[in-house]
Design an enzyme around this catalytic site. Sequence first.
Site, PDB file in Angstrom:
ATOM      1  N   GLY A  39     -22.790 -22.420  11.666  1.00 59.40           N
ATOM      2  CA  GLY A  39     -22.456 -22.306  13.085  1.00 59.40           C
ATOM      3  C   GLY A  39     -21.157 -21.561  13.282  1.00 59.40           C
ATOM      4  N   HIS A  40     -21.153 -20.617  14.218  1.00 55.48           N
ATOM      5  CA  HIS A  40     -19.922 -19.878  14.515  1.00 55.48           C
ATOM      6  C   HIS A  40     -19.642 -19.959  15.997  1.00 55.48           C
ATOM      7  CE1 HIS A  40     -20.510 -17.975  10.747  1.00 55.48           C
ATOM      8  NE2 HIS A  40     -21.448 -17.145  11.143  1.00 55.48           N
ATOM      9  N   GLN A 218     -22.090 -20.906   5.050  1.00 59.44           N
ATOM     10  CA  GLN A 218     -21.447 -21.991   4.288  1.00 59.44           C
ATOM     11  C   GLN A 218     -20.356 -21.400   3.371  1.00 59.44           C
ATOM     12  OE1 GLN A 218     -25.268 -22.179   4.089  1.00 59.44           O
ATOM     13  NE2 GLN A 218     -24.949 -23.102   6.075  1.00 59.44           N
TER      14      GLN A 218
HETATM   15  P1  IMP Z   1     -27.294 -29.221   4.575  1.00 58.84           P
HETATM   16  O1  IMP Z   1     -26.968 -27.775   4.357  1.00 58.84           O
HETATM   17  O2  IMP Z   1     -27.587 -29.559   5.998  1.00 58.84           O
HETATM   18  O3  IMP Z   1     -28.330 -29.730   3.622  1.00 58.84           O
HETATM   19  O4  IMP Z   1     -25.955 -30.078   4.222  1.00 58.84           O
HETATM   20  C1  IMP Z   1     -25.435 -30.176   2.912  1.00 58.84           C
HETATM   21  C2  IMP Z   1     -23.905 -30.194   2.927  1.00 58.84           C
HETATM   22  O5  IMP Z   1     -23.431 -28.908   3.342  1.00 58.84           O
HETATM   23  C3  IMP Z   1     -23.295 -31.191   3.917  1.00 58.84           C
HETATM   24  O6  IMP Z   1     -22.081 -31.655   3.371  1.00 58.84           O
HETATM   25  C4  IMP Z   1     -23.007 -30.342   5.138  1.00 58.84           C
HETATM   26  O7  IMP Z   1     -21.975 -30.879   5.929  1.00 58.84           O
HETATM   27  C5  IMP Z   1     -22.580 -29.044   4.473  1.00 58.84           C
HETATM   28  N1  IMP Z   1     -22.790 -27.861   5.319  1.00 58.84           N
HETATM   29  C6  IMP Z   1     -23.947 -27.240   5.566  1.00 58.84           C
HETATM   30  N2  IMP Z   1     -23.746 -26.166   6.343  1.00 58.84           N
HETATM   31  C7  IMP Z   1     -22.429 -26.096   6.581  1.00 58.84           C
HETATM   32  C8  IMP Z   1     -21.593 -25.162   7.292  1.00 58.84           C
HETATM   33  O8  IMP Z   1     -22.044 -24.171   7.869  1.00 58.84           O
HETATM   34  N3  IMP Z   1     -20.262 -25.447   7.294  1.00 58.84           N
HETATM   35  C9  IMP Z   1     -19.740 -26.499   6.627  1.00 58.84           C
HETATM   36  N4  IMP Z   1     -20.467 -27.372   5.940  1.00 58.84           N
HETATM   37  C10 IMP Z   1     -21.802 -27.175   5.914  1.00 58.84           C
END
Ligand code: IMP
Length: 417
Positions: A39-40, A218
Amino acid sequence: MNKAVIGLQWGDEGKGKIVDYLSEDYDLVVRYQGGNNAGHTVIVDDNTYKLNLIPSGVIRGKICFLGQGVVLDPNHFYNEYNQISKKIKNPKVFLSSNISLILDYHKHLDRINERILNTKNKIGTTSKGIGPAYQDKVGRKSIKLHDLKSKEVIQEKLKSIKKFYDPILESFDESKINIDQTVHDLFIFYELVKELIIDNSLVKKEFKDKKILFEGAQGALLDLDHGSYPFVTSSNTVSSNIVIGSAFQVDYQTVGIFKAYATRVGNGPFPSELFDNVGEYIAEKGLEIGTVTKRKRRCGWLDLVSLKYSCEINQVKELCMTKADVLNNLSEIKVCKSYNKMKYDEVNFNESNILESLSLDDKDFEVFPSWGEIKNLSNFETLPENLKKFILYIENYLNIPIKIISLGPERSQTIIR
Ligand code: IMP
């Protein structure tokens, strides 16, 4: 030269703003992994743009492409595309036909996965179905965008998916897969977006000779293979995934992006985490709340040990530092330069238990005096002396130049060296 913007921490380094800034010089902006877990928020003049899937190059009217390594939630994409179409005339957004879809049952499975783990082991996912969607891709079950051309193909695939997952969904009181409804919804979605889908075999021809900016999602420490497993996302966030996830076999130079401090959403080791009011202050001043889940981000000092590791695994050639302005009024600013007094001077995420058991003390930190308000950000030379020392220390530690310094959300609050 093509460029890649890669997050070097746990995500949320400010890639959206920097991709928007750099995209001026590129024709095409490409996402190659992740989904709407990213997300941005990008602020341009008086407009605020919130994006999850579409690269922020869309704001400048650049062509945007989501490669096959992305997992796409049809509803989410359609809403985001509609929202951006209200602000940008005829946004040029294209989708690889080989993209795997996220369906509702993936979100249910994401919830189940979290429910069955005990508190200590919960990942803290974004609940967007990312992990289960990639599981299906690896398990050769995914419904791909190109499948949507035929109701029969979707139906056939869903039949075996239903057989496989319904017993699990039922035993956890989640809704079972409704084939008719899913086929109906996917077909409507296809009719709405079919003009945006590019057959994977035509991607290179379609975008021949374009100057490409790759937008990572990420951060490197959340990489499935190189990050703090199991507390990671389910895709490879490192730059070497670009050729796989985008379908472009091209050369590129990597800009590694990091915040002047560290944050993490979700669970997992975070050696330089702050548990005191300084951490609270950084969270508040830096507006460190997740764009996707609205969860409060954990905050800590900049961790150079893990940053060095991220630079290595991404072959970073230049750096971009964001948000040092958040630290302006702290009486002292620290950076973590070693773990346990150099007992460990590099990251070994294969043993995340070691990372969790670290107890850092004063000797593991370099301390910088306050640099106060930044009054003139016309160039590096006009920055406060103490901030310059902070920047030079980081460059020296990593042996990589910090070429971009972002000191606020606006395009104008950016220094190029
Ligand atoms: P998932 O990608 O939803 O499976 O989450 C796995 C981990 O990655 C969790 O700790 C999320 O909070 C983290 N995460 C996923 N996408 C983001 C991002 O865009 N920014 C920061 N953390 C992320």
